[in-house]
Enzyme design. Structure first.
Site, short mmCIF file in Angstrom:
data_model
loop_
_atom_site.label_atom_id
_atom_site.label_comp_id
_atom_site.label_asym_id
_atom_site.label_seq_id
_atom_site.Cartn_x
_atom_site.Cartn_y
_atom_site.Cartn_z
CG ASP A 38 -2.14 -0.92 0.95
OD1 ASP A 38 -2.56 -1.10 -0.13
OD2 ASP A 38 -2.79 -1.28 2.06
N GLY A 39 2.07 1.23 0.64
CA GLY A 39 2.95 2.24 0.63
C GLY A 39 3.37 2.61 -0.59
CG ASN A 89 -4.80 5.72 2.50
OD1 ASN A 89 -5.68 5.59 1.61
ND2 ASN A 89 -3.78 4.93 3.10
CD GLU A 90 -3.58 8.41 6.68
OE1 GLU A 90 -2.41 8.48 6.06
OE2 GLU A 90 -4.44 7.17 6.43
CG PHE A 135 -9.66 0.01 10.70
CD1 PHE A 135 -10.91 -0.28 10.67
CD2 PHE A 135 -8.69 -1.14 10.73
CE1 PHE A 135 -11.32 -1.61 11.15
CE2 PHE A 135 -9.22 -2.47 11.31
CZ PHE A 135 -10.50 -2.63 11.42
NE ARG A 143 7.68 4.99 -4.41
CZ ARG A 143 8.13 4.11 -5.20
NH1 ARG A 143 8.55 4.87 -6.46
NH2 ARG A 143 8.56 2.98 -5.50
#
Length: 292
Positions: free
Chosen positions: A57-58, A131-132, A176, A62
């Site tokens: 996911d990282g 995401n955030e 989450f 990117r």
């Protein structure tokens, strides 16, 4: 465009060394060339139709910077740990390439957020996140004192370790793990989750997509505070700063190869117990699509 995990995407789990990623990348590039498609790297100046990401996911976060800037969809092949945003596993690389080249995929639009930090001296810095945006303190021995508002109306003030302002996509990530709800990606909303807050009214808030989340930093201790966008880009936020988070104009587009519902991905990625589920009819028991 083929983009893979590199040193910027550490830490790599012990059981997922770089070799599987390198092997998957080589197979993907070979499969693309076999279909008459020339793969290029992330810094290519040529026109790109799609970004193929091999990593976790990282790495996908990117790659979203590249795909969003070029306004093309991206598809992730998971060679990381969880890979919640990924669409396939490395074993299926050749099949993934074949389906991409034939156009057998749909495109899912994911909303992003614009993050604005206005410091006491009037300086304004902006960034965005898929995401955030995570407000974090730098002085580990002290709390942040913040005032929170929605759409220009004050809602609450309290001490905390930080705040997470998230999209539905980010609701299964940092938000989450901090006690926030899971929001289905087709729901357009903004989510605010306090971290270790010292007050009664500190439950997560879910607001509409056209709302504006505002945070005023009343006290950030000696070290100040910072806002991390997707854990990759940092905005400084000293005491007295005002943070505004709104829906961004430009989304990120994800390529999808299957029609499995989001609930299927949720169960698989989090290994949720579903033994008690009973379908109402044999037809409903049929799978809705393979979630690779």
């Amino acid at each position: 465009m083929v983009l893979q995990r590199d040193l910027n995407d550490k830490p790599v789990p012990p059981h997922r060394k770089a070799a599987p990623t390198a092997s998957a990348v080589a197979r993907a590039e070979a499969a693309l060339r076999a279909h008459g498609v020339e793969p290029v790297g992330p810094h290519a100046d040529s026109e790109v139709d799609l970004v193929l990401v091999l990593g976790g996911d990282g790495t996908i976060l990117r790659a979203s910077e590249v795909a969003r800037e070029r306004d093309v969809p991206l598809l992730g092949v998971n060679t990381g740990h969880v890979g919640f945003l990924a669409e396939a596993d490395p074993d299926a690389v050749e099949q993934v390439v074949a389906e991409l080249v034939s156009g057998a995929y749909t495109v899912e639009t994911r909303m992003t957020i614009t993050v604005e930090v206005r410091t006491p001296d009037g300086t304004v810095s902006r960034d965005w996140a898929l995401n955030e945006a995570a407000l974090e303190k730098r002085d580990r021995a002290r709390m942040l004192e913040v005032a929170v508002g929605v759409d220009g109306q004050a809602v609450s003030s309290f001490g905390c370790d930080g705040l997470i302002m998230s999209t539905p996509t980010g609701s299964t990530a940092y938000a989450f793990s901090s006690g926030g709800p899971v929001i289905w990606p087709e729901v357009e909303a903004l989510l605010l989750v306090p971290l270790a807050a010292h007050a009664l009214f500190t439950r997560p808030l879910v607001v509409g997509p056209d709302s504006c989340l505002e945070v005023v930093i009343q006290n950030s201790g000696f070290g100040g505070a910072e806002v991390w966008c997707d854990g990759r880009r940092c905005l400084q936020a000293p005491t007295g700063s005002r943070i505004r988070v709104t829906r961004a104009d430009r989304p990120v587009r994800l390529a999808r190869l299957n029609t499995a519902p989001f609930s299927s991905r949720l169960v698989r990625k989090f290994d949720l117990p579903v033994q008690g589920w009973r379908a109402a009819s044999p037809e409903e028991a049929e799978p809705q699509g393979e979630d690779r």
